[in-house]
Design a protein around this motif. Structure first.
Motif, PDB file in Angstrom:
ATOM      1  N   HIS A 226       0.840  -1.197   0.000  1.00 18.49           N
ATOM      2  CA  HIS A 226       0.000   0.000   0.000  1.00 18.49           C
ATOM      3  C   HIS A 226       0.878   1.251   0.000  1.00 18.49           C
ATOM      4  N   LEU A 227       0.428   2.251  -0.743  1.00 22.75           N
ATOM      5  CA  LEU A 227       1.164   3.514  -0.792  1.00 22.75           C
ATOM      6  C   LEU A 227       0.992   4.290   0.500  1.00 22.75           C
ATOM      7  N   LEU A 228       2.070   4.925   0.938  1.00 23.47           N
ATOM      8  CA  LEU A 228       2.022   5.815   2.091  1.00 23.47           C
ATOM      9  C   LEU A 228       1.491   7.166   1.619  1.00 23.47           C
ATOM     10  N   LYS A 229       0.281   7.524   2.040  1.00 23.55           N
ATOM     11  CA  LYS A 229      -0.390   8.734   1.586  1.00 23.55           C
ATOM     12  C   LYS A 229      -0.311   9.825   2.663  1.00 23.55           C
ATOM     13  N   PRO A 230      -0.566  11.094   2.287  1.00 26.51           N
ATOM     14  CA  PRO A 230      -0.434  12.200   3.247  1.00 26.51           C
ATOM     15  C   PRO A 230      -1.238  12.032   4.525  1.00 26.51           C
ATOM     16  N   HIS A 231      -2.525  11.643   4.413  1.00 21.44           N
ATOM     17  CA  HIS A 231      -3.382  11.598   5.596  1.00 21.44           C
ATOM     18  C   HIS A 231      -2.950  10.508   6.588  1.00 21.44           C
ATOM     19  N   GLY A 232      -2.252   9.489   6.117  1.00 21.86           N
ATOM     20  CA  GLY A 232      -1.832   8.409   7.001  1.00 21.86           C
ATOM     21  C   GLY A 232      -0.327   8.334   7.175  1.00 21.86           C
ATOM     22  N   PHE A 233       0.377   9.464   6.959  1.00 22.88           N
ATOM     23  CA  PHE A 233       1.843   9.435   6.987  1.00 22.88           C
ATOM     24  C   PHE A 233       2.350   8.988   8.349  1.00 22.88           C
ATOM     25  N   ARG A 234       3.315   8.079   8.308  1.00 20.03           N
ATOM     26  CA  ARG A 234       4.054   7.660   9.495  1.00 20.03           C
ATOM     27  C   ARG A 234       5.543   7.645   9.156  1.00 20.03           C
ATOM     28  N   PHE A 235       6.362   7.950  10.143  1.00 25.78           N
ATOM     29  CA  PHE A 235       7.803   8.017   9.931  1.00 25.78           C
ATOM     30  C   PHE A 235       8.409   6.640   9.716  1.00 25.78           C
ATOM     31  N   SER A 299       3.825   9.037  -8.970  1.00 25.84           N
ATOM     32  CA  SER A 299       3.197   9.923  -7.996  1.00 25.84           C
ATOM     33  C   SER A 299       3.845   9.732  -6.633  1.00 25.84           C
ATOM     34  N   GLY A 300       3.702  10.742  -5.765  1.00 26.77           N
ATOM     35  CA  GLY A 300       4.273  10.606  -4.442  1.00 26.77           C
ATOM     36  C   GLY A 300       3.978  11.786  -3.539  1.00 26.77           C
ATOM     37  N   LEU A 319      19.130  10.271   8.135  1.00 32.06           N
ATOM     38  CA  LEU A 319      18.296  11.254   7.443  1.00 32.06           C
ATOM     39  C   LEU A 319      19.153  12.243   6.662  1.00 32.06           C
ATOM     40  N   VAL A 320      20.305  12.622   7.222  1.00 32.05           N
ATOM     41  CA  VAL A 320      21.221  13.505   6.489  1.00 32.05           C
ATOM     42  C   VAL A 320      21.715  12.800   5.234  1.00 32.05           C
ATOM     43  N   TRP A 321      22.100  11.533   5.354  1.00 32.48           N
ATOM     44  CA  TRP A 321      22.533  10.772   4.181  1.00 32.48           C
ATOM     45  C   TRP A 321      21.422  10.708   3.136  1.00 32.48           C
ATOM     46  N   GLY A 322      20.191  10.529   3.597  1.00 30.53           N
ATOM     47  CA  GLY A 322      19.082  10.381   2.666  1.00 30.53           C
ATOM     48  C   GLY A 322      18.864  11.581   1.772  1.00 30.53           C
ATOM     49  N   GLN A 323      19.321  12.756   2.201  1.00 26.42           N
ATOM     50  CA  GLN A 323      19.217  13.943   1.356  1.00 26.42           C
ATOM     51  C   GLN A 323      20.019  13.782   0.071  1.00 26.42           C
ATOM     52  N   PHE A 324      21.039  12.928   0.126  1.00 23.50           N
ATOM     53  CA  PHE A 324      21.920  12.739  -1.029  1.00 23.50           C
ATOM     54  C   PHE A 324      21.653  11.437  -1.774  1.00 23.50           C
ATOM     55  N   THR A 325      21.010  10.482  -1.112  1.00 24.00           N
ATOM     56  CA  THR A 325      20.721   9.207  -1.777  1.00 24.00           C
ATOM     57  C   THR A 325      19.288   9.143  -2.293  1.00 24.00           C
ATOM     58  N   HIS A 326      18.407  10.041  -1.803  1.00 21.86           N
ATOM     59  CA  HIS A 326      16.969   9.985  -2.046  1.00 21.86           C
ATOM     60  C   HIS A 326      16.407   8.712  -1.393  1.00 21.86           C
ATOM     61  N   VAL A 327      15.093   8.583  -1.403  1.00 26.75           N
ATOM     62  CA  VAL A 327      14.454   7.442  -0.759  1.00 26.75           C
ATOM     63  C   VAL A 327      13.170   7.093  -1.514  1.00 26.75           C
ATOM     64  N   GLY A 328      12.826   5.810  -1.532  1.00 26.68           N
ATOM     65  CA  GLY A 328      11.596   5.375  -2.166  1.00 26.68           C
ATOM     66  C   GLY A 328      11.779   4.983  -3.624  1.00 26.68           C
ATOM     67  N   LYS A 329      10.649   4.807  -4.308  1.00 25.23           N
ATOM     68  CA  LYS A 329      10.642   4.359  -5.694  1.00 25.23           C
ATOM     69  C   LYS A 329      11.181   5.441  -6.631  1.00 25.23           C
ATOM     70  N   ASP A 330      11.825   5.001  -7.714  1.00 19.61           N
ATOM     71  CA  ASP A 330      12.281   5.877  -8.802  1.00 19.61           C
ATOM     72  C   ASP A 330      13.263   6.954  -8.344  1.00 19.61           C
ATOM     73  N   ALA A 331      14.103   6.620  -7.360  1.00 18.16           N
ATOM     74  CA  ALA A 331      15.105   7.581  -6.896  1.00 18.16           C
ATOM     75  C   ALA A 331      16.049   7.982  -8.026  1.00 18.16           C
ATOM     76  N   VAL A 332      16.373   7.038  -8.919  1.00 25.30           N
ATOM     77  CA  VAL A 332      17.296   7.339 -10.011  1.00 25.30           C
ATOM     78  C   VAL A 332      16.738   8.439 -10.914  1.00 25.30           C
ATOM     79  N   LYS A 333      15.409   8.569 -10.977  1.00 28.34           N
ATOM     80  CA  LYS A 333      14.771   9.590 -11.805  1.00 28.34           C
ATOM     81  C   LYS A 333      14.610  10.924 -11.074  1.00 28.34           C
ATOM     82  N   GLY A 334      15.067  10.976  -9.833  1.00 24.33           N
ATOM     83  CA  GLY A 334      14.957  12.218  -9.066  1.00 24.33           C
ATOM     84  C   GLY A 334      13.894  12.196  -8.003  1.00 24.33           C
TER      85      GLY A 334
END
Length: 358
Positions: A226-235, A299-300, A319-334
């Motif tokens: 299931h996609l993580l959507k705005p209304h149900g966001f969890r860390f 979408s995201g 989290l600092v590292w993640g700023q440079f690696t991106h996170v989630g699907k299609d990270a290679v596309k930005g």
């Protein structure tokens, strides 16, 4: 993780003929890089994909254009060792609505067109291929075919003015190439794990109480189908995906793979991080693959979310590292590009921008 590095490059170009990029600009840039790499360096065009190529074991760019890493024990499904940092809406390009309501971003001759590319660890050895590929794009063009000033339909073109290597943590910048240069300098201002830990430690020491994640490009997180959507966001699911991405990148492209001491305990602790302000929205986007002749959802999450935790020292370096690696699907596309901000106890909001000049 000690020897894992990120090399952030910024390409500054001047538009020569009208460039139009689809709304998902990162996908358009990555797609153009893919076709230019394959067109310039592939020596066995009979193969429909790298997995079917008998020369893949000696191909210098297979890991840039596919999810293969010749000689790796996993072989298939390794992450691509780079991410695109696309132009952000509102900072460059002109939104233009096509018949049917589709939005594209248009760049006119003489305007600046910039994008970033972050290359990870051992993949830096492929940097010369990246530079040659971007030069090829000067000739073949990028984006959608549009009617140009001479009445012909073709992709827009640009000329590279500068290429910079940048380290947002230290503020260092190195000119890698300028227009007219015959030589290209190898990037030498890497983002290192030691720098990340120092940076995170400094802000933990300042007693940051709240952290805000600002999602700059659509961030697509899937949890149990299931996609993580705005209304149900969890860390927790976001952080769990980030852990997996850092583990896979460091394992496949460095000789010091990341191994979390207590991954289960860390994931459980992430489940106790609380949302205190949610300004997230869902952005519907699709990208089109000319290779597969099919579209796919990209979408995201966009916007920002403010979080509070009892102890950010468990999470902040990653989290600092993640700023440079991106996170989630299609990270290679930005996709999955975010920045971290924080609030100091009793001091109101402070925001740290992780990009020079922004």
């Amino acid at each position: 993780m000690d020897n894992f590095t990120a090399h952030r490059l910024r390409f500054v170009t001047e538009v020569q003929s009208i460039i139009e990029l689809n709304e998902h600009q990162g996908s358009a840039i990555r797609g153009s890089l893919f076709h230019a790499l394959r067109g310039q360096f592939c020596t066995y065009r009979q193969a429909s994909e790298c997995a079917d190529c008998p020369l893949v074991a000696t191909c210098p760019v297979a890991i840039l254009v596919s999810t293969l890493k010749p000689g790796d024990r996993r072989g298939r499904d390794v992450p691509r060792p780079y991410t695109v940092q696309p132009p952000l809406p509102g900072r460059s390009g002109h939104p233009f609505e096509l018949p049917g309501g589709r939005i594209v971003f248009r760049y006119k001759p003489g305007e600046r067109f910039e994008f970033g590319l972050t290359v990870y660890a051992q993949a830096l050895q492929l940097f010369p291929y990246v530079v040659l590929t971007v030069h090829r794009l000067e000739q073949t063009g990028i984006g959608r075919r549009t009617e140009q000033a001479d009445g012909r339909w073709r992709r827009g073109t640009f000329v590279v003015q500068e290429v910079w290597a940048e380290n947002p943590l230290t503020g260092e910048r190195q000119p890698v190439m300028r227009a007219g240069d015959n030589l290209v300098q190898v990037p030498d201002v890497p983002i290192t794990h030691a720098q990340v830990c120092k940076y995170a430690g400094e802000h933990i020491a300042q007693h940051a109480s709240h952290i805000t994640l600002h999602f700059l490009t659509p961030t697509r997180i899937v949890e149990r189908g299931h996609l993580l959507k705005p209304h149900g966001f969890r860390f927790q699911p976001l952080f769990q995906r980030l852990m997996g991405r850092l583990e896979s990148l460091s394992r496949d492209f460095s000789d010091t793979p990341l191994v979390f001491d207590d991954p289960r305990g860390l994931i459980e602790a992430a489940g106790r991080v609380r949302v205190v302000e949610n300004r997230l929205v869902w952005e519907e986007l699709r990208s089109y693959s000319t290779r597969r002749r099919a579209g796919s959802p990209t979408s995201g999450l966009m916007g920002s979310v403010t979080l509070v935790a009892d102890d950010w020292s468990l999470f902040l370096p990653w989290l600092v590292w993640g700023q440079f690696t991106h996170v989630g699907k299609d990270a290679v596309k930005g996709n999955g590009w975010y920045r971290v901000g924080w609030r100091m106890e009793n001091e109101g909001w402070r925001m740290k921008r992780m990009e020079n000049g922004e």
